[in-house]
Design a protein around this motif. Structure first.
Motif, short mmCIF file in Angstrom:
data_model
loop_
_atom_site.label_atom_id
_atom_site.label_comp_id
_atom_site.label_asym_id
_atom_site.label_seq_id
_atom_site.Cartn_x
_atom_site.Cartn_y
_atom_site.Cartn_z
N CYS A 80 0.85 -1.20 0.00
CA CYS A 80 0.00 0.00 0.00
C CYS A 80 0.89 1.26 0.00
O CYS A 80 1.67 1.47 0.92
N PRO A 81 0.76 2.12 -1.02
CA PRO A 81 1.65 3.28 -1.13
C PRO A 81 1.40 4.37 -0.10
O PRO A 81 2.25 5.23 0.11
N VAL A 82 0.21 4.34 0.54
CA VAL A 82 -0.09 5.41 1.52
C VAL A 82 -0.24 4.85 2.94
O VAL A 82 -0.72 5.54 3.84
N LYS A 83 0.18 3.59 3.12
CA LYS A 83 0.13 2.95 4.45
C LYS A 83 -1.27 3.01 5.07
O LYS A 83 -1.44 3.38 6.24
N ALA A 84 -2.28 2.67 4.25
CA ALA A 84 -3.66 2.68 4.73
C ALA A 84 -4.05 1.36 5.38
O ALA A 84 -5.17 1.22 5.87
N ILE A 85 -3.14 0.37 5.36
CA ILE A 85 -3.44 -0.94 5.95
C ILE A 85 -2.47 -1.21 7.08
O ILE A 85 -1.25 -1.13 6.92
N GLU A 86 -3.04 -1.54 8.24
CA GLU A 86 -2.21 -1.89 9.41
C GLU A 86 -2.44 -3.36 9.75
O GLU A 86 -3.58 -3.83 9.73
N MET A 87 -1.37 -4.07 10.05
CA MET A 87 -1.49 -5.47 10.47
C MET A 87 -1.58 -5.48 12.00
O MET A 87 -0.71 -4.95 12.68
N VAL A 88 -2.65 -6.09 12.51
CA VAL A 88 -2.83 -6.14 13.97
C VAL A 88 -2.91 -7.60 14.42
O VAL A 88 -3.35 -8.49 13.66
N LYS A 89 -2.50 -7.85 15.64
CA LYS A 89 -2.48 -9.20 16.17
C LYS A 89 -3.90 -9.72 16.36
O LYS A 89 -4.78 -9.00 16.84
N GLU A 90 -4.13 -10.97 15.95
CA GLU A 90 -5.43 -11.60 16.17
C GLU A 90 -5.59 -11.92 17.65
O GLU A 90 -4.66 -12.38 18.28
#
Ligand code: SF4
Ligand code: SF4
Length: 92
Positions: A80-90
Motif C-alpha cells: 500500500c503506497p499510503v500505508k492505509a493498511i495496518e497489520m494487527v495481532k489476532e
C-alpha cells in the motif's frame, strides 16, 4: 519480549488425507489487516498483490477484506503506497 514461533497458537491439525477442504486459510491467521479508509486512495495495489484474492472491491473501490480467506501475510500492507493498511495481532 519479542515473540518467537513457540509462542504462536496452533491453527489446525490435519488428521486425515483430504481434510483441508474443511479448513479455510483465514483459520490459521495470527495477524489481520485493518483498513484506514481515511488514508485509502483506491489505487487497488492491495487487490493486485494479494495472493489469496481477499481484497473486497466494489465499483472500483477498496471495501475491506475477506477474512475467511485472508491468511495474514501482510503483503497488502507492505505494498500500500499510503500505508492505509495496518497489520494487527489476532485475539485468540
Ligand atoms: S493499496 Fe492502500 S490505498 Fe490502494 S486500495 Fe489498497 S488500501 Fe487503498
Ligand atoms: S494479509 Fe495477505 S492474504 Fe490478507 S488481504 Fe493482505 S495480502 Fe491478502
Amino acid at each position: 519480549m519479542k515473540e518467537g514461533w513457540k509462542e504462536l497458537p496452533i491453527g489446525a491439525i490435519i488428521k486425515e488425507a483430504g481434510s483441508s477442504i474443511k479448513f479455510e486459510t483465514g483459520d490459521w491467521r495470527t495477524r489481520k489487516p485493518v483498513l484506514n479508509k481515511e488514508k485509502c486512495i483506491n489505487c487497488l495495489f492491495c487487490w493486485v498483490f494479494c495472493p489469496d484474492s481477499s481484497i473486497i472491491v466494489e465499483n472500483g473501490e477498496m471495501k475491506g477484506f475477506l477474512y475467511s480467506h485472508c491468511k495474514g501475510c501482510g503483503i497488502c500492507a507492505e505494498e500500500c503506497p499510503v500505508k492505509a493498511i495496518e497489520m494487527v495481532k489476532e485475539e485468540v
